[in-house]
Design a protein around this motif. Structure first.
Motif, PDB file in Angstrom:
ATOM      1  N   LEU A  78       6.552   7.149  -7.269  1.00  0.00           N
ATOM      2  CA  LEU A  78       6.532   8.095  -8.260  1.00  0.00           C
ATOM      3  C   LEU A  78       7.882   8.030  -9.043  1.00  0.00           C
ATOM      4  CD1 LEU A  78       5.097  10.034  -5.504  1.00  0.00           C
ATOM      5  CD2 LEU A  78       4.838  11.325  -7.092  1.00  0.00           C
ATOM      6  N   ALA A 108       0.555   3.219  -7.489  1.00  0.00           N
ATOM      7  CA  ALA A 108      -0.095   3.112  -6.514  1.00  0.00           C
ATOM      8  C   ALA A 108       0.076   1.563  -6.399  1.00  0.00           C
ATOM      9  CB  ALA A 108      -1.014   3.693  -5.567  1.00  0.00           C
ATOM     10  N   PRO A 150       0.289   6.969   2.038  1.00  0.00           N
ATOM     11  CA  PRO A 150      -0.324   7.689   0.761  1.00  0.00           C
ATOM     12  C   PRO A 150      -1.744   7.808   1.832  1.00  0.00           C
ATOM     13  CG  PRO A 150       0.402   5.225   0.504  1.00  0.00           C
ATOM     14  CD  PRO A 150       0.667   5.778   1.886  1.00  0.00           C
ATOM     15  N   GLU A 169       3.022   8.751 -11.661  1.00  0.00           N
ATOM     16  CA  GLU A 169       3.017   7.670 -10.270  1.00  0.00           C
ATOM     17  C   GLU A 169       2.117   6.529 -10.691  1.00  0.00           C
ATOM     18  OE1 GLU A 169      -0.515   8.833  -6.733  1.00  0.00           O
ATOM     19  OE2 GLU A 169       1.412  10.398  -7.251  1.00  0.00           O
ATOM     20  N   ASP A 192       5.904   7.131  -1.215  1.00  0.00           N
ATOM     21  CA  ASP A 192       4.721   7.861  -0.206  1.00  0.00           C
ATOM     22  C   ASP A 192       5.070   6.435   0.597  1.00  0.00           C
ATOM     23  OD1 ASP A 192       3.498   8.446   1.455  1.00  0.00           O
ATOM     24  OD2 ASP A 192       1.875   9.503   0.190  1.00  0.00           O
ATOM     25  N   ALA A 220       4.085  -1.196  -8.417  1.00  0.00           N
ATOM     26  CA  ALA A 220       4.538   0.097  -8.284  1.00  0.00           C
ATOM     27  C   ALA A 220       5.654   0.166  -9.095  1.00  0.00           C
ATOM     28  CB  ALA A 220       4.431   0.618  -6.898  1.00  0.00           C
ATOM     29  N   ASN A 229       1.057  -1.074   0.194  1.00  0.00           N
ATOM     30  CA  ASN A 229      -0.001  -0.035  -0.511  1.00  0.00           C
ATOM     31  C   ASN A 229       0.828   1.485   0.128  1.00  0.00           C
ATOM     32  OD1 ASN A 229      -2.418  -1.734   0.526  1.00  0.00           O
ATOM     33  ND2 ASN A 229      -1.672  -1.936   2.571  1.00  0.00           N
ATOM     34  N   VAL A 278       2.196   4.202  -2.978  1.00  0.00           N
ATOM     35  CA  VAL A 278       2.359   5.728  -4.378  1.00  0.00           C
ATOM     36  C   VAL A 278       4.079   5.295  -4.476  1.00  0.00           C
ATOM     37  CG1 VAL A 278       1.356   7.223  -5.184  1.00  0.00           C
ATOM     38  CG2 VAL A 278       0.369   6.386  -3.441  1.00  0.00           C
TER      39      VAL A 278
END
Length: 245
Positions: free
Chosen positions: A63, A70, A106, A68, A103, A84, A59, A61
């Motif tokens: 970039l 998730a 997130p 981006e 992240d 991801a 879980n 995120v």
């Protein structure tokens, strides 16, 4: 009419070894070099992270530039795998110094993370207590072993505020993609301008191509197969139309 569906260059033991690239180039067709897509990326991990190889990072995120994605990441002895990072492959390949920003929480804001530490802990000078700070963060912010391991590869900070910002923007420098033979799929192939609307090679009338022979890529999870089926059907219809009296 001939319909070529020879695959890309990943998993060559299945027969898709990309040997057709030179054949088409010799026939005057432009072909972009095959590159690994939907693949892991290398990271120079310290021993503490390598010891956690196989541990998922759920879980999050991720970039790369403005792209981006998730999902989940997986720690490996050589770097990172998982949906991801697979989805960011095209963006990462275009970066002179590939880097992924993660992240780790997130669903939580920086302000909320800071509040969970409490005012007393926020006034403590953690400068020389990096391990203690990250341990405390792991408990208060519910960071798993993989998240803590990656967080500890970043430059140490001395305040809760700085650590919260780091959790929301954890930067990991990448080496390069794993070899093409290990990739789930490949990028590169015959560019769209070489094809007509029915996927026939403009410079070889009567020869159609489909699937990963074409220069396109999609995330894993059924999209690759759907793209292969759709282009195969389109090319087949084009061949039938060509042969129709």
């Amino acid at each position: 009419a001939a319909l070529l569906a020879l695959g890309g260059g990943s998993w060559p033991e299945t027969g898709s070894d990309g040997a057709w690239v030179d054949d088409l180039r010799n026939a005057g067709i432009e072909v972009a070099a095959l590159q690994p897509a939907n693949c892991g990326w290398t990271v120079e991990w310290p021993a503490e992270v390598i010891d956690l190889a196989g541990t998922p990072l759920k879980n999050v995120v991720a970039l790369a530039h403005d792209e981006e994605a998730a999902g989940e990441l997986m720690l490996t002895s050589y770097g990172l795998e998982g949906g991801a990072i697979y989805a960011l492959g095209a963006a990462l390949r275009n970066m002179p110094r590939p880097e992924i920003r993660i992240d780790l929480k997130p669903g939580v804001t920086v302000a909320r993370l800071i509040a969970r530490f409490g005012t007393v802990s926020q006034r403590v000078d953690w400068t020389s207590r990096w391990d203690a700070l990250t341990n405390e963060a792991g408990e208060r912010w519910r960071l798993g072993a993989a998240a803590l391991a990656i967080l500890r590869t970043t430059p140490p900070v001395g305040t809760v505020e700085a650590l919260a910002a780091q959790v929301k923007d954890c930067r990991v420098s990448l080496g390069g993609p794993r070899p093409l033979a290990e990739a789930i799929s490949s990028a590169g192939g015959v560019p769209w301008p070489e094809l007509d609307a029915h996927l026939m090679l403009r410079r070889l009338p009567g020869v159609f191509v489909a699937g990963e022979m074409i220069d396109w890529e999609a995330p894993t999870g059924g999209y690759l197969m759907q793209g292969a089926f759709v282009t195969g059907g389109l090319a087949a219809r084009g061949a039938l139309d060509l042969l129709s009296p």
